[in-house]
Write an enzyme that holds these catalytic residues in place. Structure first.
Site, PDB file in Angstrom:
ATOM      1  N   ARG A  98       0.826  -1.212   0.000  1.00  0.00           N
ATOM      2  CA  ARG A  98       0.000   0.000   0.000  1.00  0.00           C
ATOM      3  C   ARG A  98       0.860   1.263   0.000  1.00  0.00           C
ATOM      4  O   ARG A  98       0.504   2.271  -0.635  1.00  0.00           O
ATOM      5  CB  ARG A  98      -0.921  -0.018   1.220  1.00  0.00           C
ATOM      6  CG  ARG A  98      -1.991   1.057   1.235  1.00  0.00           C
ATOM      7  CD  ARG A  98      -3.079   0.720   2.228  1.00  0.00           C
ATOM      8  NE  ARG A  98      -4.106   1.748   2.261  1.00  0.00           N
ATOM      9  CZ  ARG A  98      -4.258   2.626   3.254  1.00  0.00           C
ATOM     10  NH1 ARG A  98      -3.440   2.574   4.305  1.00  0.00           N
ATOM     11  NH2 ARG A  98      -5.216   3.528   3.222  1.00  0.00           N
ATOM     12  N   HIS A 138       0.322   4.173  -2.713  1.00  0.00           N
ATOM     13  CA  HIS A 138       0.017   5.553  -2.336  1.00  0.00           C
ATOM     14  C   HIS A 138       1.137   6.500  -2.736  1.00  0.00           C
ATOM     15  O   HIS A 138       0.893   7.696  -2.929  1.00  0.00           O
ATOM     16  CB  HIS A 138      -0.249   5.643  -0.839  1.00  0.00           C
ATOM     17  CG  HIS A 138      -1.620   5.190  -0.455  1.00  0.00           C
ATOM     18  ND1 HIS A 138      -2.423   5.856   0.431  1.00  0.00           N
ATOM     19  CD2 HIS A 138      -2.347   4.106  -0.851  1.00  0.00           C
ATOM     20  CE1 HIS A 138      -3.582   5.229   0.568  1.00  0.00           C
ATOM     21  NE2 HIS A 138      -3.549   4.149  -0.196  1.00  0.00           N
ATOM     22  N   ASP A 139       2.337   5.991  -2.868  1.00  0.00           N
ATOM     23  CA  ASP A 139       3.435   6.812  -3.366  1.00  0.00           C
ATOM     24  C   ASP A 139       3.249   7.100  -4.861  1.00  0.00           C
ATOM     25  O   ASP A 139       3.243   8.251  -5.288  1.00  0.00           O
ATOM     26  CB  ASP A 139       4.772   6.117  -3.123  1.00  0.00           C
ATOM     27  CG  ASP A 139       5.952   6.932  -3.624  1.00  0.00           C
ATOM     28  OD1 ASP A 139       5.921   8.173  -3.465  1.00  0.00           O
ATOM     29  OD2 ASP A 139       6.898   6.350  -4.174  1.00  0.00           O
ATOM     30  N   ASP A 151       8.099   8.489  -6.362  1.00  0.00           N
ATOM     31  CA  ASP A 151       9.226   9.359  -5.989  1.00  0.00           C
ATOM     32  C   ASP A 151       9.478   9.411  -4.490  1.00  0.00           C
ATOM     33  O   ASP A 151      10.242  10.256  -4.004  1.00  0.00           O
ATOM     34  CB  ASP A 151       8.972  10.774  -6.510  1.00  0.00           C
ATOM     35  CG  ASP A 151       7.706  11.404  -5.908  1.00  0.00           C
ATOM     36  OD1 ASP A 151       7.017  10.728  -5.109  1.00  0.00           O
ATOM     37  OD2 ASP A 151       7.405  12.570  -6.250  1.00  0.00           O
ATOM     38  N   SER A 190       7.632  10.495  -2.206  1.00  0.00           N
ATOM     39  CA  SER A 190       7.078  11.678  -1.527  1.00  0.00           C
ATOM     40  C   SER A 190       6.213  11.269  -0.341  1.00  0.00           C
ATOM     41  O   SER A 190       6.096  12.016   0.635  1.00  0.00           O
ATOM     42  CB  SER A 190       6.267  12.526  -2.505  1.00  0.00           C
ATOM     43  OG  SER A 190       5.189  11.789  -3.064  1.00  0.00           O
ATOM     44  N   ASN A 204      -4.309   8.814   4.153  1.00  0.00           N
ATOM     45  CA  ASN A 204      -3.057   8.342   4.758  1.00  0.00           C
ATOM     46  C   ASN A 204      -2.997   8.454   6.274  1.00  0.00           C
ATOM     47  O   ASN A 204      -2.352   7.627   6.939  1.00  0.00           O
ATOM     48  CB  ASN A 204      -1.864   9.115   4.175  1.00  0.00           C
ATOM     49  CG  ASN A 204      -1.622   8.799   2.712  1.00  0.00           C
ATOM     50  OD1 ASN A 204      -2.128   7.817   2.191  1.00  0.00           O
ATOM     51  ND2 ASN A 204      -0.856   9.647   2.041  1.00  0.00           N
ATOM     52  N   HIS A 234      -6.296  -6.130  -2.512  1.00  0.00           N
ATOM     53  CA  HIS A 234      -7.084  -6.274  -1.288  1.00  0.00           C
ATOM     54  C   HIS A 234      -7.288  -7.734  -0.893  1.00  0.00           C
ATOM     55  O   HIS A 234      -8.024  -8.007   0.059  1.00  0.00           O
ATOM     56  CB  HIS A 234      -8.444  -5.584  -1.450  1.00  0.00           C
ATOM     57  CG  HIS A 234      -8.372  -4.091  -1.322  1.00  0.00           C
ATOM     58  ND1 HIS A 234      -9.452  -3.257  -1.523  1.00  0.00           N
ATOM     59  CD2 HIS A 234      -7.324  -3.279  -1.003  1.00  0.00           C
ATOM     60  CE1 HIS A 234      -9.082  -2.002  -1.342  1.00  0.00           C
ATOM     61  NE2 HIS A 234      -7.793  -1.984  -1.032  1.00  0.00           N
ATOM     62  N   ASP A 276     -10.165  -9.733   3.066  1.00  0.00           N
ATOM     63  CA  ASP A 276     -10.476 -11.120   2.716  1.00  0.00           C
ATOM     64  C   ASP A 276     -10.368 -11.957   3.992  1.00  0.00           C
ATOM     65  O   ASP A 276      -9.275 -12.281   4.436  1.00  0.00           O
ATOM     66  CB  ASP A 276      -9.497 -11.615   1.644  1.00  0.00           C
ATOM     67  CG  ASP A 276      -9.494 -13.131   1.495  1.00  0.00           C
ATOM     68  OD1 ASP A 276     -10.509 -13.758   1.858  1.00  0.00           O
ATOM     69  OD2 ASP A 276      -8.483 -13.675   1.032  1.00  0.00           O
ATOM     70  N   ASP A 331      -3.807 -14.551  -2.855  1.00  0.00           N
ATOM     71  CA  ASP A 331      -4.477 -15.529  -3.713  1.00  0.00           C
ATOM     72  C   ASP A 331      -5.636 -14.841  -4.423  1.00  0.00           C
ATOM     73  O   ASP A 331      -5.679 -13.606  -4.496  1.00  0.00           O
ATOM     74  CB  ASP A 331      -4.940 -16.742  -2.893  1.00  0.00           C
ATOM     75  CG  ASP A 331      -5.826 -16.354  -1.704  1.00  0.00           C
ATOM     76  OD1 ASP A 331      -6.373 -15.224  -1.711  1.00  0.00           O
ATOM     77  OD2 ASP A 331      -5.964 -17.169  -0.777  1.00  0.00           O
TER      78      ASP A 331
END
Length: 326
Positions: free
Chosen positions: A65, A69-70, A77, A79, A97, A196, A243, A251
């Site tokens: 994640r 999200h980067d 980069d 950030s 975040n 997910h 899950d 999986d």
């Protein structure tokens, strides 16, 4: 004849211009970027990630994640790793975040090891890209080639972090728009959503679904209500796996859950509308064919890792991932 020669020269010129204005940044990345400058970098990162995930399997999803999200905010980069300071506003306190992203300490530890071995050589952005790959593999997922040579940003974007990351309350059209903004197809959006199949989510993000939506398996909803009380503010931070069948194994159970109307957050279940949706056939196919999902996920992750990298003289190699160099 003269016209043909001129047309040939023009065509060649246009081709050269086209190549030069395309993915120049990608071309500066390579599989063996640190082969001479820090030959043990890739193995050091792999070992650290395997150790972290073995101690806490949930960390695998957290590292995946972080990379996601980067890359979705001003490119891959690093950030997302920058802390707020009196003179700098980072992305850690954006809506998606804040009190949610994890794994920063793992990245800090890896960076510290690499700085001892090869000072100011390996970027935090490359650490994130490799850590995501190795984390997924540690949880029995696919492995993909990661091109290296990214550099670290000296900027961050709180506004883009708030606007560009897909939210758990998105409907299908909003999901498609968010991924298309990053040049992903609808098919790639469905594939990347399969991340997910690992990870957890807080009650506040699935409360409305389990209490107010009809396209949910009743027994599943009741089981989730035991973890997530109906009153807002009550148990908001209680965690449940996306899950619940195999929460720490990469999986295709995520897609099987969607087919059975057991998607935990609204945006996930939007991918399957009981045979009536435009993404239903792909979800159903993945629910039956883990091998295909595994391959497609690896391909989509390669594409994501190449979102607007800083290369050459752009950016810097941070010595500490949380702060821009002085």
């Amino acid at each position: 004849m003269a016209f043909n020669k001129c047309w040939l020269i023009l065509a060649i010129t246009l081709c050269v211009i086209g190549i030069g204005s395309g993915d120049d940044d990608h071309e500066l990345l390579s599989d063996n970027f640190y082969h001479k400058t820090c030959p043990k970098a890739v193995e050091t990162i792999r070992k650290a990630v395997i150790d972290a995930v073995s101690q806490e399997p949930r960390m695998g999803a957290s590292l995946l994640r972080l990379h996601f999200h980067d890359c979705f905010v001003q490119g891959c980069d690093a950030s997302v790793l920058l802390d707020d300071t009196p003179n700098f506003i980072g992305e850690k306190n954006s809506g998606p975040n804040k009190n949610s992203l994890r794994g920063f300490e793992v990245i800090d530890s890896i960076k510290s090891q690499l700085e001892s071995m090869c000072p100011s050589v390996v970027s935090c952005a490359d650490i994130l890209a490799l850590a995501a790959r190795d984390a997924v593999f540690a949880l029995k997922g696919p492995r993909w080639e990661v091109k290296l040579g990214r550099r670290d940003s000296t900027t961050a974007s709180l506004s883009e972090s708030n606007s560009d990351l897909p939210a758990p309350f998105f409907n299908l059209s909003s999901l498609i728009t968010a991924f298309q903004k990053k040049n992903f197809t609808i098919q790639e959006m469905v594939t990347l959503s399969g991340g997910h199949t690992i990870g957890r989510v807080r009650c506040r993000f699935f409360r409305d679904r389990i209490y107010n939506e009809s396209n949910i398996d009743p027994s599943f909803a009741e089981a989730m209500k035991a973890l997530c009380p109906s009153a807002k503010g009550d148990g908001d931070d209680n965690l449940s796996p996306f899950d619940s069948t195999t929460p720490d194994t990469f999986d295709n159970a995520f897609y099987q859950n969607l087919v059975n109307q057991r998607g935990l957050v609204h945006s996930d279940q939007q991918l399957y509308a009981n045979g009536a949706g435009i993404t239903d056939s792909q979800v159903f196919m993945y629910s039956r064919n883990f091998g295909r999902f595994k391959k497609d996920f690896a391909d989509a992750m390669v594409k994501m890792s190449l979102l607007s990298p800083l290369t050459g003289n752009d950016g810097q190699i941070r010595t500490t991932c949380r702060f821009v160099n002085n």
